[in-house]
Scaffold this active site. Structure first.
Site, PDB file in Angstrom:
ATOM      1  N   CYS A 127      13.072 -32.206  28.649  1.00  0.00           N
ATOM      2  CA  CYS A 127      13.173 -33.449  27.889  1.00  0.00           C
ATOM      3  C   CYS A 127      13.826 -34.555  28.708  1.00  0.00           C
ATOM      4  CB  CYS A 127      13.881 -33.234  26.553  1.00  0.00           C
ATOM      5  SG  CYS A 127      13.564 -34.577  25.383  1.00  0.00           S
ATOM      6  N   ASP A 196      21.534 -32.211  21.240  1.00  0.00           N
ATOM      7  CA  ASP A 196      21.487 -33.056  20.040  1.00  0.00           C
ATOM      8  C   ASP A 196      22.580 -32.662  19.063  1.00  0.00           C
ATOM      9  OD1 ASP A 196      18.895 -34.907  19.976  1.00  0.00           O
ATOM     10  OD2 ASP A 196      18.481 -33.094  21.109  1.00  0.00           O
TER      11      ASP A 196
HETATM   12  P1  RI2 Z   1      21.209 -37.637  25.570  1.00  0.00           P
HETATM   13  C1  RI2 Z   1      16.833 -36.006  22.965  1.00  0.00           C
HETATM   14  O1  RI2 Z   1      16.207 -36.049  21.730  1.00  0.00           O
HETATM   15  C2  RI2 Z   1      16.622 -34.686  23.678  1.00  0.00           C
HETATM   16  O2  RI2 Z   1      16.569 -33.584  22.808  1.00  0.00           O
HETATM   17  C3  RI2 Z   1      17.830 -34.681  24.574  1.00  0.00           C
HETATM   18  O3  RI2 Z   1      18.125 -33.401  25.104  1.00  0.00           O
HETATM   19  C4  RI2 Z   1      18.897 -35.160  23.607  1.00  0.00           C
HETATM   20  O4  RI2 Z   1      18.255 -36.187  22.844  1.00  0.00           O
HETATM   21  C5  RI2 Z   1      20.169 -35.643  24.222  1.00  0.00           C
HETATM   22  O5  RI2 Z   1      19.987 -36.822  24.929  1.00  0.00           O
HETATM   23  P2  RI2 Z   1      14.989 -37.095  21.349  1.00  0.00           P
HETATM   24  O6  RI2 Z   1      15.664 -38.334  20.817  1.00  0.00           O
HETATM   25  O7  RI2 Z   1      22.133 -38.039  24.489  1.00  0.00           O
HETATM   26  O8  RI2 Z   1      14.136 -37.337  22.550  1.00  0.00           O
HETATM   27  O9  RI2 Z   1      21.880 -36.737  26.582  1.00  0.00           O
HETATM   28  O10 RI2 Z   1      14.242 -36.383  20.256  1.00  0.00           O
HETATM   29  O11 RI2 Z   1      20.524 -38.817  26.216  1.00  0.00           O
END
Ligand code: RI2
Length: 314
Positions: A127, A196
């Site tokens: 991701c 998350d």
């Molecule tokens: P940071 C994202 O979720 C991913 O799951 C990623 O690992 C997590 O947020 C943490 O991201 P999405 O919004 O806070 O893409 O480290 O569903 O940037």
């Protein structure tokens, strides 16, 4: 990011919901900023009406996405300013403080996590996590010769964002399809992902597919670490609440021809849960903690909240 100030709350809600603003840290900061901007638009009302409006705005923002706990944690942090004599001033101060400390936490996590990366290592990431990228970038900037394998991260393909960011930094970057993780695991020295939510029993809630990767790392005895700012710890799991896994629109996956629409079901959960036994370390801004330490982090940072078992309120 431009917002119409009068609609800052609904505008931010919509952008988080449709993932124009995404990433657990970013949605927390965007909500904190929206509450600040919104509070500035409210004039000529008494404190109790102000409080009511701000709480409602917080509820609207919280409903944008259900899984990343950074969202309610950021909002609760900002709204704790309502319990003071000068609520507007404190809302603004809290919002600014959250945004600043959240950004600083990402940098601190980078420094701490980079100490776990050795020269010559290949890192696998999944991701698009600012905190995980901070670790990778810090390791690279400290002169370590590293390679990174990024997964595509279907269906939204956030892995492409990660790959571009790392390539722009001059890091040796390879993008693979999600189903190729086990094939490539023999080249991997460490897995680094974001977070998350972290539950009180040390499980990780992160982008769908994370738990499969953790299991594969465990199989090959490759360390698996997650980067999680302390505001990603889920306080309500301490009183037995579970984390809601967001199911997103099935059209994000694919669209079948009309004749199959009733015959083939589609499911699109956005997150999964990695059991604590597959996690070697949670990299926070206050240090690396084992998954078993999650309870203590929640107690330290959220212990002041009045937890009322049964009512679900704190
Ligand atoms: P940071 C994202 O979720 C991913 O799951 C990623 O690992 C997590 O947020 C943490 O991201 P999405 O919004 O806070 O893409 O480290 O569903 O940037």
């Amino acid at each position: 990011m431009k917002h119409n100030k009068n609609n800052i709350i609904t505008d931010t809600h919509n952008k988080i919901k449709n993932m124009e603003i995404r990433g657990a840290g970013r949605i927390g900061r965007a909500s904190a900023n929206a509450l600040k901007e919104y509070s500035l638009t409210i004039q000529n009302i008494n404190n109790s009406e102000f409080k009511e409006k701000m709480i409602k705005a917080g509820e609207v923002l919280k409903s944008a996405r259900p899984t990343a706990v950074s969202l309610p944690n950021a909002i609760n942090y900002v709204l704790s300013g309502l319990n003071s004599k000068n609520p507007k001033k404190n809302i603004i101060l809290n919002a600014e403080e959250f945004i600043k400390s959240s950004s600083e936490a990402t940098l601190k996590i980078g420094k701490i996590g980079a100490n776990r990366i050795k020269d010559g290592w290949t890192i696998l990431t999944h991701c698009n996590s600012e905190a995980a990228i901070s670790i990778i970038k810090t390791a690279h900037n400290s002169g370590k010769n590293i390679k990174v394998i990024c997964t595509e991260t279907r269906p939204r393909n956030q892995g492409y964002l990660t790959a571009r960011t790392l390539a722009d930094e001059g890091i040796d970057t390879t993008l693979i399809v999600d189903s190729a993780v086990r094939y490539h695991m023999k080249e991997v020295d460490i897995v680094v992902v974001g977070s998350d939510a972290i539950t009180s029993n040390g499980c990780l809630v992160n982008k769908i597919g994370t738990s499969q990767i953790a299991l594969m790392a465990y199989e090959r005895k490759i360390p698996f670490i997650t980067a999680a700012e302390t505001y990603k710890f889920h306080s309500k799991t301490i009183i037995g609440e579970t984390v809601e896994i967001e199911e997103r629109d099935i059209n994000e996956i694919c669209e079948f021809e009309e004749k199959y629409k009733d015959k083939i079901k589609l499911r699109n959960p956005a997150f999964d849960i990695t059991p604590s036994q597959y996690i070697d370390g949670i990299i926070t801004e206050i240090g690396i903690i084992p998954p078993q330490g999650a309870w203590h982090i929640i107690e330290k940072y959220f212990g002041n909240f009045k937890i009322t078992c049964g009512s679900g309120k704190y």
